[in-house]
Design a protein around this motif. Structure first.
Motif, mmCIF file in Angstrom:
data_model
loop_
_atom_site.group_PDB
_atom_site.id
_atom_site.type_symbol
_atom_site.label_atom_id
_atom_site.label_comp_id
_atom_site.label_asym_id
_atom_site.label_seq_id
_atom_site.Cartn_x
_atom_site.Cartn_y
_atom_site.Cartn_z
ATOM 1 N N ASN A 1 6.674 3.082 5.857
ATOM 2 C CA ASN A 1 5.033 3.178 5.602
ATOM 3 C C ASN A 1 4.365 4.490 6.229
ATOM 4 O OD1 ASN A 1 5.353 0.423 4.409
ATOM 5 N ND2 ASN A 1 5.852 -0.291 6.385
ATOM 6 N N ASP A 2 5.273 5.197 7.035
ATOM 7 C CA ASP A 2 4.530 6.417 7.308
ATOM 8 C C ASP A 2 4.750 7.618 6.560
ATOM 9 O OD1 ASP A 2 3.774 5.204 9.987
ATOM 10 O OD2 ASP A 2 5.947 5.418 10.560
ATOM 11 N N ALA B 1 0.870 4.165 -2.632
ATOM 12 C CA ALA B 1 0.610 5.631 -2.620
ATOM 13 C C ALA B 1 1.909 6.652 -3.056
ATOM 14 C CB ALA B 1 0.483 5.738 -0.882
ATOM 15 N N VAL C 1 10.744 9.334 10.605
ATOM 16 C CA VAL C 1 9.684 8.703 10.756
ATOM 17 C C VAL C 1 9.810 7.226 11.188
ATOM 18 C CG1 VAL C 1 8.307 9.732 8.914
ATOM 19 C CG2 VAL C 1 9.898 7.890 8.311
ATOM 20 N N PRO D 1 3.796 8.320 3.463
ATOM 21 C CA PRO D 1 2.831 8.791 2.564
ATOM 22 C C PRO D 1 1.932 9.872 3.308
ATOM 23 C CG PRO D 1 3.014 6.481 1.905
ATOM 24 C CD PRO D 1 3.904 6.839 3.120
ATOM 25 N N ASP D 2 1.866 9.660 4.780
ATOM 26 C CA ASP D 2 1.173 10.460 5.743
ATOM 27 C C ASP D 2 1.881 11.742 5.701
ATOM 28 O OD1 ASP D 2 -0.983 8.763 6.155
ATOM 29 O OD2 ASP D 2 -0.233 8.089 8.012
ATOM 30 N N LEU D 3 3.095 11.586 5.884
ATOM 31 C CA LEU D 3 4.060 12.735 5.924
ATOM 32 C C LEU D 3 3.832 13.767 4.599
ATOM 33 C CD1 LEU D 3 6.326 14.291 7.659
ATOM 34 C CD2 LEU D 3 7.981 13.147 6.196
ATOM 35 N N GLU E 1 0.889 -1.331 0.028
ATOM 36 C CA GLU E 1 0.155 -0.007 0.145
ATOM 37 C C GLU E 1 0.857 1.233 -0.012
ATOM 38 O OE1 GLU E 1 -2.119 -3.505 1.398
ATOM 39 O OE2 GLU E 1 -0.453 -2.377 2.257
ATOM 40 N N THR E 2 2.016 1.074 0.414
ATOM 41 C CA THR E 2 2.852 2.215 0.642
ATOM 42 C C THR E 2 3.375 2.806 -0.767
ATOM 43 O OG1 THR E 2 3.521 1.976 2.788
ATOM 44 C CG2 THR E 2 5.271 3.244 1.738
ATOM 45 N N GLY F 1 1.397 13.723 2.582
ATOM 46 C CA GLY F 1 0.020 14.241 2.411
ATOM 47 C C GLY F 1 -0.430 15.263 2.716
#
Length: 296
Positions: free
Chosen positions: A289-290, A171, A285, A292-294, A167-168, A296
């Motif tokens: 896997n963190d 993204a 991070v 994409p949130d960073l 999923e990462t 976004g």
């Protein structure tokens, strides 16, 4: 971070190399010289900088072991601190040559006769050959290195858990995506295939593509130019990865480069976070896997 390009390190970011490359460093020195460092000591060399190439780190660790046998009165932390100091004081602080700094530290610390004995026993070529056999295993060694192995080993390359989730990668596919790694090309292929990341050759830099190595900025700046990016995020698990982004900022003022520390390599926890921040990381991070949130 409103980036339009993301560049990833491989080791400690996409795959875990604690039981592969780092194990190969320690065991290669043991096989060749009969003594070695602790696996935890590998991080001290990484933190000193200039050891993106694990063959160089193996040679430097062996040099330390041999020098200790000839009276070197430094522990690993003191030895690697002197390497870092020598690199910081030199005009080549952006270079990858931690090994040259290690040699200089030993030359300075030992008497001439002791230096000569250390140099006579030190065998970087044999260390590299043993490293490749231990890491690749007998079959892959024959295929990739083109030689006949003299060690019978399945290879630590099989002990590299994948850290990045599918999923990462999905993204991150929304961005221009590249890789800058110290692995040779053939070994990068193994890791990228295992991680499920398929990139064109011109979207990645391996050991075979540039002589300078991290933390020299050329590979990162070249990818930014190829992507026609205005802001690039580079995520890696060592201080030299962050230093690469900082050096790219200086070398290429027309673009912005953000260095992101990833806490799934040798630097972990609160201490790892502080080390990354001290080196100038723009963010830290827990894992890739963190990311994409960073972004976004």
């Amino acid at each position: 971070m409103q980036a339009d390009a993301v560049v990833l390190d491989v080791d400690g970011v996409l795959v875990d190399v604690a039981d592969s490359y780092r194990r190969a460093i320690v065991e290669s020195v043991e096989v060749v010289h009969g003594d070695t460092i602790e696996r935890a000591d590998v991080q001290s060399f990484k933190d000193a900088g200039g050891f993106n190439n694990d063959w160089d780190l193996t040679a430097a660790a062996a040099l330390f072991v041999l020098a200790r046998g000839e009276g070197l009165e430094l522990d690993v932390e003191e030895f690697t601190d002197r390497i870092a100091e020598r690199r910081a004081a030199s005009a080549g602080a952006a270079s990858a040559d931690g090994l040259a700094a290690a040699e200089a530290v030993v030359d300075e610390a030992l008497a001439a006769s002791a230096r000569e004995r250390v140099r006579a026993d030190w065998d970087p070529e044999r260390l590299r050959d043993v490293f490749q056999q231990l890491y690749l295993g007998s079959d892959r060694y024959a295929d990739i290195e083109g030689g006949t192995p003299d060690l019978d080993t399945p290879g630590f390359v099989h002990d590299e858990p994948v850290l990045v989730e599918p999923e990462t990668l999905d993204a991150l596919a929304e961005f221009h995506l590249g890789v800058v790694t110290g692995r040779p090309a053939a070994e990068a292929d193994i890791a990228l295939d295992r991680a499920g990341l398929d990139l064109p050759d011109d979207h990645r830099f391996t050991m075979d593509d540039w002589a300078e190595g991290k933390p020299h900025p050329r590979a990162l700046v070249t990818l930014a130019e190829r992507f026609d990016a205005s802001r690039v995020v580079y995520a890696g698990d060592t201080l030299d990865d962050v230093r690469t982004a900082r050096n790219a900022d200086e070398a290429d003022p027309e673009r912005d480069y953000d260095g992101v520390g990833v806490l799934t390599g040798g630097l972990t926890g609160a201490a790892g976070r502080r080390a990354f921040e001290s080196a100038g990381a723009d963010a830290v991070v827990e894992s890739v896997n963190d990311l994409p949130d960073l972004l976004g």
